[in-house]
Design a protein around this motif. Sequence first.
Motif, PDB file in Angstrom:
ATOM      1  N   GLN A  89       0.926  -1.154  -0.093  1.00 20.47           N
ATOM      2  CA  GLN A  89      -0.292   0.006   0.031  1.00 20.47           C
ATOM      3  C   GLN A  89       0.851   1.410  -0.172  1.00 20.47           C
ATOM      4  OE1 GLN A  89      -2.693  -1.124   3.498  1.00 20.47           O
ATOM      5  NE2 GLN A  89      -4.132  -1.788   2.156  1.00 20.47           N
ATOM      6  N   LEU A  90       1.926   1.638   1.230  1.00 17.13           N
ATOM      7  CA  LEU A  90       2.770   2.208   0.744  1.00 17.13           C
ATOM      8  C   LEU A  90       3.455   2.706  -0.410  1.00 17.13           C
ATOM      9  CD1 LEU A  90       4.559   2.096   4.314  1.00 17.13           C
ATOM     10  CD2 LEU A  90       3.229   3.657   3.509  1.00 17.13           C
ATOM     11  N   ARG A  91       3.451   1.439  -1.217  1.00 20.32           N
ATOM     12  CA  ARG A  91       4.366   1.867  -2.642  1.00 20.32           C
ATOM     13  C   ARG A  91       3.524   1.946  -3.698  1.00 20.32           C
ATOM     14  NH1 ARG A  91       5.799  -3.146  -2.801  1.00 20.32           N
ATOM     15  NH2 ARG A  91       7.306  -2.868  -1.591  1.00 20.32           N
ATOM     16  N   GLY A  92       2.305   1.532  -3.800  1.00 21.19           N
ATOM     17  CA  GLY A  92       1.107   2.033  -4.396  1.00 21.19           C
ATOM     18  C   GLY A  92       0.784   3.787  -4.016  1.00 21.19           C
ATOM     19  N   ARG A  93       0.433   4.005  -3.441  1.00 20.20           N
ATOM     20  CA  ARG A  93       0.324   5.042  -2.235  1.00 20.20           C
ATOM     21  C   ARG A  93       1.247   6.029  -2.640  1.00 20.20           C
ATOM     22  NH1 ARG A  93      -4.568   5.548   1.124  1.00 20.20           N
ATOM     23  NH2 ARG A  93      -5.664   3.468   2.007  1.00 20.20           N
ATOM     24  N   PHE A  94       2.180   5.923  -2.575  1.00 19.18           N
ATOM     25  CA  PHE A  94       3.564   6.958  -2.810  1.00 19.18           C
ATOM     26  C   PHE A  94       4.524   7.081  -3.654  1.00 19.18           C
ATOM     27  CE2 PHE A  94       1.580   6.478   1.584  1.00 19.18           C
ATOM     28  CZ  PHE A  94       0.877   8.005   1.790  1.00 19.18           C
ATOM     29  N   GLY A  95       4.648   6.107  -4.155  1.00 17.89           N
ATOM     30  CA  GLY A  95       5.310   5.791  -5.859  1.00 17.89           C
ATOM     31  C   GLY A  95       6.714   5.694  -4.985  1.00 17.89           C
ATOM     32  N   LEU A  96       7.299   5.381  -3.693  1.00 18.46           N
ATOM     33  CA  LEU A  96       8.706   5.414  -3.548  1.00 18.46           C
ATOM     34  C   LEU A  96       8.723   4.542  -3.083  1.00 18.46           C
ATOM     35  CD1 LEU A  96       8.372   7.653  -0.516  1.00 18.46           C
ATOM     36  CD2 LEU A  96       9.107   8.144  -2.358  1.00 18.46           C
TER      37      LEU A  96
END
Length: 156
Positions: A89-96
């Motif tokens: 979810q972090l990867r998907g939401r923030f593109g980091l």
Amino acid sequence: MPEPARKTTGTVLAFDFGEKRIGVAVGEWQLLQAHPLTTLHGEANAERFAAIATLIREWQPASLVVGRPLALDGTPHAMTARCTRFANQLRGRFGLRVDYAEERLSSCAAQELLHAAGHDTRRAKQHLDALAAQLILQSYFDGMAEAGHEHPNVRR
């Protein structure tokens, strides 16, 4: 002859994911040093991700690290899947970029450190998750440095 490994600079935010609280730590890749930052409270995803978005705007991290819990024998368990979902979810939401770090017993180690520093149980609980996140991030930095790896964001 291969080019020597280069280290990139940038801030890293690390998370000790829990169902009720998320500990957050911050570190600088160039210094390889982690510090506890805060603990996010609340179980609602909207609240959690709004608070994380605020931290990301403030700290402008180059990457994120999520503690990945495993059983003592190294096998995944139910919380491992929840942490993997959180990382996705972090990867998907923030593109980091999101990396995983070993976190077995990080909360126990954090609790021992707080008690050794003279914190009573109630006061220690306020700092426990952020300190656990610091231990996770420091372990990540130490592992990268010991292995002689450059930061994963560096491209040649």
